[in-house]
Design a protein around this motif. Sequence first.
Motif, mmCIF file in Angstrom:
data_model
loop_
_atom_site.group_PDB
_atom_site.id
_atom_site.type_symbol
_atom_site.label_atom_id
_atom_site.label_comp_id
_atom_site.label_asym_id
_atom_site.label_seq_id
_atom_site.Cartn_x
_atom_site.Cartn_y
_atom_site.Cartn_z
ATOM 1 N N GLY A 195 0.824 -1.192 0.000
ATOM 2 C CA GLY A 195 0.000 0.000 0.000
ATOM 3 C C GLY A 195 0.863 1.250 0.000
ATOM 4 O O GLY A 195 2.043 1.208 0.372
ATOM 5 N N TRP A 221 -4.641 7.641 3.797
ATOM 6 C CA TRP A 221 -5.407 6.895 2.807
ATOM 7 C C TRP A 221 -4.557 6.711 1.559
ATOM 8 O O TRP A 221 -3.584 7.423 1.325
ATOM 9 C CB TRP A 221 -6.722 7.601 2.458
ATOM 10 C CG TRP A 221 -6.588 8.946 1.810
ATOM 11 C CD1 TRP A 221 -6.506 10.154 2.416
ATOM 12 C CD2 TRP A 221 -6.513 9.203 0.399
ATOM 13 N NE1 TRP A 221 -6.394 11.159 1.490
ATOM 14 C CE2 TRP A 221 -6.391 10.605 0.241
ATOM 15 C CE3 TRP A 221 -6.533 8.393 -0.730
ATOM 16 C CZ2 TRP A 221 -6.292 11.203 -1.015
ATOM 17 C CZ3 TRP A 221 -6.437 8.999 -1.980
ATOM 18 C CH2 TRP A 221 -6.320 10.385 -2.111
ATOM 19 N N GLY A 222 -4.930 5.702 0.754
ATOM 20 C CA GLY A 222 -4.186 5.449 -0.473
ATOM 21 C C GLY A 222 -4.563 4.128 -1.108
ATOM 22 O O GLY A 222 -5.408 3.384 -0.598
ATOM 23 N N PRO A 223 -3.947 3.791 -2.245
ATOM 24 C CA PRO A 223 -4.229 2.533 -2.942
ATOM 25 C C PRO A 223 -3.567 1.352 -2.236
ATOM 26 O O PRO A 223 -2.568 1.499 -1.528
ATOM 27 C CB PRO A 223 -3.609 2.765 -4.323
ATOM 28 C CG PRO A 223 -2.481 3.715 -4.057
ATOM 29 C CD PRO A 223 -2.974 4.633 -2.965
ATOM 30 N N ALA A 224 -4.142 0.176 -2.458
ATOM 31 C CA ALA A 224 -3.606 -1.050 -1.865
ATOM 32 C C ALA A 224 -3.788 -2.201 -2.840
ATOM 33 O O ALA A 224 -4.687 -2.183 -3.703
ATOM 34 C CB ALA A 224 -4.303 -1.369 -0.550
ATOM 35 N N MET A 225 -2.933 -3.207 -2.719
ATOM 36 C CA MET A 225 -3.050 -4.423 -3.528
ATOM 37 C C MET A 225 -2.781 -5.636 -2.657
ATOM 38 O O MET A 225 -2.028 -5.576 -1.691
ATOM 39 C CB MET A 225 -2.079 -4.408 -4.709
ATOM 40 C CG MET A 225 -0.615 -4.335 -4.330
ATOM 41 S SD MET A 225 0.498 -4.619 -5.742
ATOM 42 C CE MET A 225 0.443 -6.407 -5.836
ATOM 43 N N LEU A 275 -7.156 -5.364 -6.134
ATOM 44 C CA LEU A 275 -6.781 -3.959 -6.006
ATOM 45 C C LEU A 275 -7.862 -3.208 -5.254
ATOM 46 O O LEU A 275 -9.037 -3.572 -5.302
ATOM 47 C CB LEU A 275 -6.578 -3.322 -7.380
ATOM 48 C CG LEU A 275 -5.400 -3.824 -8.225
ATOM 49 C CD1 LEU A 275 -5.369 -3.081 -9.552
ATOM 50 C CD2 LEU A 275 -4.077 -3.676 -7.480
ATOM 51 N N GLY A 276 -7.464 -2.159 -4.557
ATOM 52 C CA GLY A 276 -8.417 -1.348 -3.812
ATOM 53 C C GLY A 276 -7.715 -0.238 -3.086
ATOM 54 O O GLY A 276 -6.814 0.405 -3.637
ATOM 55 N N GLY A 277 -8.091 -0.026 -1.834
ATOM 56 C CA GLY A 277 -7.477 1.051 -1.080
ATOM 57 C C GLY A 277 -7.718 0.911 0.405
ATOM 58 O O GLY A 277 -8.404 -0.004 0.867
ATOM 59 N N GLN A 315 -9.738 -1.415 5.082
ATOM 60 C CA GLN A 315 -9.154 -1.757 3.787
ATOM 61 C C GLN A 315 -10.209 -2.448 2.928
ATOM 62 O O GLN A 315 -10.932 -3.326 3.411
ATOM 63 C CB GLN A 315 -7.955 -2.688 3.978
ATOM 64 C CG GLN A 315 -7.349 -3.198 2.683
ATOM 65 C CD GLN A 315 -6.266 -4.238 2.949
ATOM 66 O OE1 GLN A 315 -5.327 -3.985 3.700
ATOM 67 N NE2 GLN A 315 -6.408 -5.414 2.360
ATOM 68 N N THR A 372 -10.635 -4.281 -0.976
ATOM 69 C CA THR A 372 -10.024 -4.707 -2.236
ATOM 70 C C THR A 372 -10.986 -5.614 -2.991
ATOM 71 O O THR A 372 -11.825 -6.293 -2.388
ATOM 72 C CB THR A 372 -8.699 -5.464 -2.008
ATOM 73 O OG1 THR A 372 -8.945 -6.654 -1.240
ATOM 74 C CG2 THR A 372 -7.677 -4.587 -1.297
#
Length: 263
Positions: A72, A83-87, A113-115, A137, A139
């Motif tokens: 992330g 906050w931010g993107p996550a995989m 994928l998500g955030g 979280q 995804t």
Amino acid sequence: MFLLSITGALPGMAIASAGIEFSQLVPNYFGLAGGVTPEWAGAKDNMAGVVPGARIKLENNRYAEWYGPYAGIKVNQDLNFEWGPAMVIRLGRQDVTNDAVDALPDIGYGLDLGGFVGYAVTRTDTMIPFYSRVGLQLTTAVAGDTKGTNASVYANTWVPLSRQVFVGLGLGATWADDNYMQHHFGVDAVAAAQSGIAEFEARAGIRQFYAWPAVMFQVNPQWYVAAGAYYQRLTNDAANSTIVVEQGDKHQLTYGLGLGYAW
């Protein structure tokens, strides 16, 4: 795959909880964790492995982190709110020890994928200094052999016992939709005939609660060693799945040791 949730993030968290101001925190680190974890979600059989993890400070209170199958990036600049993107890489279920489960259709690797969104705070002006983090979280499957959507809530806290010894505790829960649950815990008629495991239709719901304790020792300013355990309690249709009831265990335990280097 859960080992870095316990050990990979330890150096930065522990330095913060030791009473050092946030601006003095050295957040860059790399770690390796080795240990034992269930072969698949709900398994009785275990496997051993080693996974990496890292956290790199970026400008303006941002950072990038990588713990085993999770990565992330915090993209906002606020000191506490994040906050931010996550995989997430989904490891699947294939070539397992249990013959009946191995006869089920293989589940290969996949990418979600998500955030994330959360809040982290470091307090050094209290009687007991601490670092705490809470968040959410989300995804969803985008590639490979993965399906559905997962949403997790999490909270953890670290406090020092001394300048060299730190303890942490984390809690959380994960919800999954119909597609994810059926893909991982469902058994259709064809799979039942192949494996001998009774048919089961898995529906959406909270699929697990989890908790982890950990302890870390600072060997010197750069090197850290840690030990931790990660307990998962499968719930609802994850626990009621005939795969788990007939061949596995709803109680899941991961444990291991970690080594980290900070700079």
